[in-house]
Design a protein around this motif. Structure first.
Motif, mmCIF file in Angstrom:
data_model
loop_
_atom_site.group_PDB
_atom_site.id
_atom_site.type_symbol
_atom_site.label_atom_id
_atom_site.label_comp_id
_atom_site.label_asym_id
_atom_site.label_seq_id
_atom_site.Cartn_x
_atom_site.Cartn_y
_atom_site.Cartn_z
ATOM 1 N N GLY A 66 0.785 -1.217 0.000
ATOM 2 C CA GLY A 66 0.000 0.000 0.000
ATOM 3 C C GLY A 66 0.821 1.274 0.000
ATOM 4 N N ALA A 67 1.915 1.281 0.742
ATOM 5 C CA ALA A 67 2.760 2.473 0.794
ATOM 6 C C ALA A 67 3.344 2.783 -0.579
ATOM 7 N N GLU A 68 3.796 1.731 -1.239
ATOM 8 C CA GLU A 68 4.344 1.899 -2.583
ATOM 9 C C GLU A 68 3.264 2.333 -3.560
ATOM 10 N N ALA A 69 2.044 1.840 -3.365
ATOM 11 C CA ALA A 69 0.930 2.217 -4.242
ATOM 12 C C ALA A 69 0.667 3.712 -4.146
ATOM 13 N N VAL A 70 0.684 4.246 -2.932
ATOM 14 C CA VAL A 70 0.463 5.687 -2.744
ATOM 15 C C VAL A 70 1.585 6.482 -3.407
ATOM 16 N N GLU A 71 2.803 6.041 -3.183
ATOM 17 C CA GLU A 71 3.963 6.726 -3.753
ATOM 18 C C GLU A 71 3.908 6.740 -5.271
ATOM 19 N N ARG A 72 3.582 5.586 -5.859
ATOM 20 C CA ARG A 72 3.546 5.478 -7.314
ATOM 21 C C ARG A 72 2.347 6.223 -7.895
ATOM 22 N N ALA A 73 1.245 6.241 -7.171
ATOM 23 C CA ALA A 73 0.077 6.996 -7.638
ATOM 24 C C ALA A 73 0.402 8.482 -7.702
ATOM 25 N N ARG A 74 1.112 8.978 -6.700
ATOM 26 C CA ARG A 74 1.484 10.389 -6.681
ATOM 27 C C ARG A 74 2.440 10.729 -7.819
ATOM 28 N N ALA A 75 3.299 9.781 -8.152
ATOM 29 C CA ALA A 75 4.281 10.033 -9.207
ATOM 30 C C ALA A 75 3.690 9.858 -10.605
ATOM 31 N N LEU A 76 2.835 8.850 -10.773
ATOM 32 C CA LEU A 76 2.330 8.498 -12.098
ATOM 33 C C LEU A 76 0.972 9.099 -12.427
ATOM 34 N N ARG A 77 0.200 9.457 -11.408
ATOM 35 C CA ARG A 77 -1.142 10.009 -11.582
ATOM 36 C C ARG A 77 -1.989 9.163 -12.543
ATOM 37 N N PRO A 78 -2.197 7.893 -12.200
ATOM 38 C CA PRO A 78 -2.990 7.015 -13.059
ATOM 39 C C PRO A 78 -4.477 7.366 -13.002
ATOM 40 N N ASP A 79 -5.218 6.858 -13.962
ATOM 41 C CA ASP A 79 -6.668 7.048 -13.944
ATOM 42 C C ASP A 79 -7.312 6.089 -12.955
ATOM 43 N N VAL A 80 -6.769 4.870 -12.888
ATOM 44 C CA VAL A 80 -7.330 3.828 -12.029
ATOM 45 C C VAL A 80 -6.205 3.112 -11.290
ATOM 46 N N VAL A 81 -6.415 2.881 -10.005
ATOM 47 C CA VAL A 81 -5.515 2.030 -9.227
ATOM 48 C C VAL A 81 -6.272 0.754 -8.903
ATOM 49 N N LEU A 82 -5.759 -0.351 -9.407
ATOM 50 C CA LEU A 82 -6.354 -1.656 -9.121
ATOM 51 C C LEU A 82 -5.657 -2.169 -7.870
ATOM 52 N N MET A 83 -6.356 -2.128 -6.730
ATOM 53 C CA MET A 83 -5.719 -2.283 -5.423
ATOM 54 C C MET A 83 -6.225 -3.499 -4.648
#
Length: 229
Positions: free
Chosen positions: A47-64
């Motif tokens: 989850g921590a990496e998901a937040v970090e990568r979401a902030r960097a990549l700004r995806p439309d969808v996060v499949l979590m």
């Protein structure tokens, strides 16, 4: 629900995969990258990496995945929802039936919906497209049943009627139908409104209730007793 997708010529839906199992991520990546209108832009193992990568990549969808080390999917969904600039990033939570009763908390945290981990390829692709289009998708097999089970024990503590006082009578009617899983077209037909007018009522209800999207409207409808289990 209506089929959702992107218009011809639109940029592909950018997806971030967050799951601690590499085989699961690989399977999803192969499936999603085969589609012309979807592309996987990154992966995360917790989850921590998901937040970090979401902030960097700004995806439309996060499949979590809901269960991950360090930071779980619920916490990660909340952090993403609270991050400035990620208002358009939607989180689709993956869950397993009967074991993940924290889906309700994920929706409250800011997730736009959830899907069973054993969903078929067509169901998964549909879910990604619906979420990316700005709607919510709650797995039809468990939507009302799961939310009803979880909210039934909490409803007594909620000041439901007070919370709905900000809505007009029409907006309450629309909220109740959203809670039943109806689309804007279906709501319009039921209430003799145009789909555009139905969408306007849905948007106003979201604004007045502070809901991030339709998924949270569904939760509120159950939570306040507007929709019965």
């Amino acid at each position: 629900m209506n089929q959702a997708g992107v218009s011809p010529g639109s940029p592909p839906i950018r997806v971030l995969l967050a799951d601690d199992e590499s085989l699961v991520r690989s399977g999803f990546k192969v499936l999603l990258d085969l589609e012309d209108d979807i592309t996987v832009v990154g992966e995360a193992t917790n989850g921590a990496e998901a937040v970090e990568r979401a902030r960097a990549l700004r995806p439309d969808v996060v499949l979590m995945d809901i269960r991950m080390p360090k930071v779980d999917g619920i916490q990660a969904a909340g952090e993403i929802a609270r991050t400035p600039g990620l208002q358009q990033t939607r989180v689709l939570i993956l869950t397993t039936y009967e074991t993940d009763e924290y889906v309700f908390d994920a929706l409250q945290a800011g997730a736009s919906g959830f899907l069973l981990k054993d969903a078929g390829p067509a169901e998964l692709l549909h879910a990604v497209r619906v979420i990316a289009a700005g709607d919510a998708l709650l797995a039809p097999r468990i939507t009302r049943r799961l939310i009803a089970q979880v909210t039934a024990t909490r409803r007594a503590a909620q000041a439901g009627h007070d919370r709905l006082a900000v809505l007009t009578q029409r907006e309450r009617e629309v909220l109740a139908l959203v809670g039943q899983g109806l689309s804007n077209d279906e709501i319009g037909a039921r209430l003799f409104l145009s789909p555009a007018t139905a969408r306007t009522h849905v948007s106003r209800a979201m604004g007045k209730l502070g809901a991030r999207d339709r998924a949270q409207l569904v939760v509120i409808a159950y939570q306040t007793g507007l929709v019965s289990p």
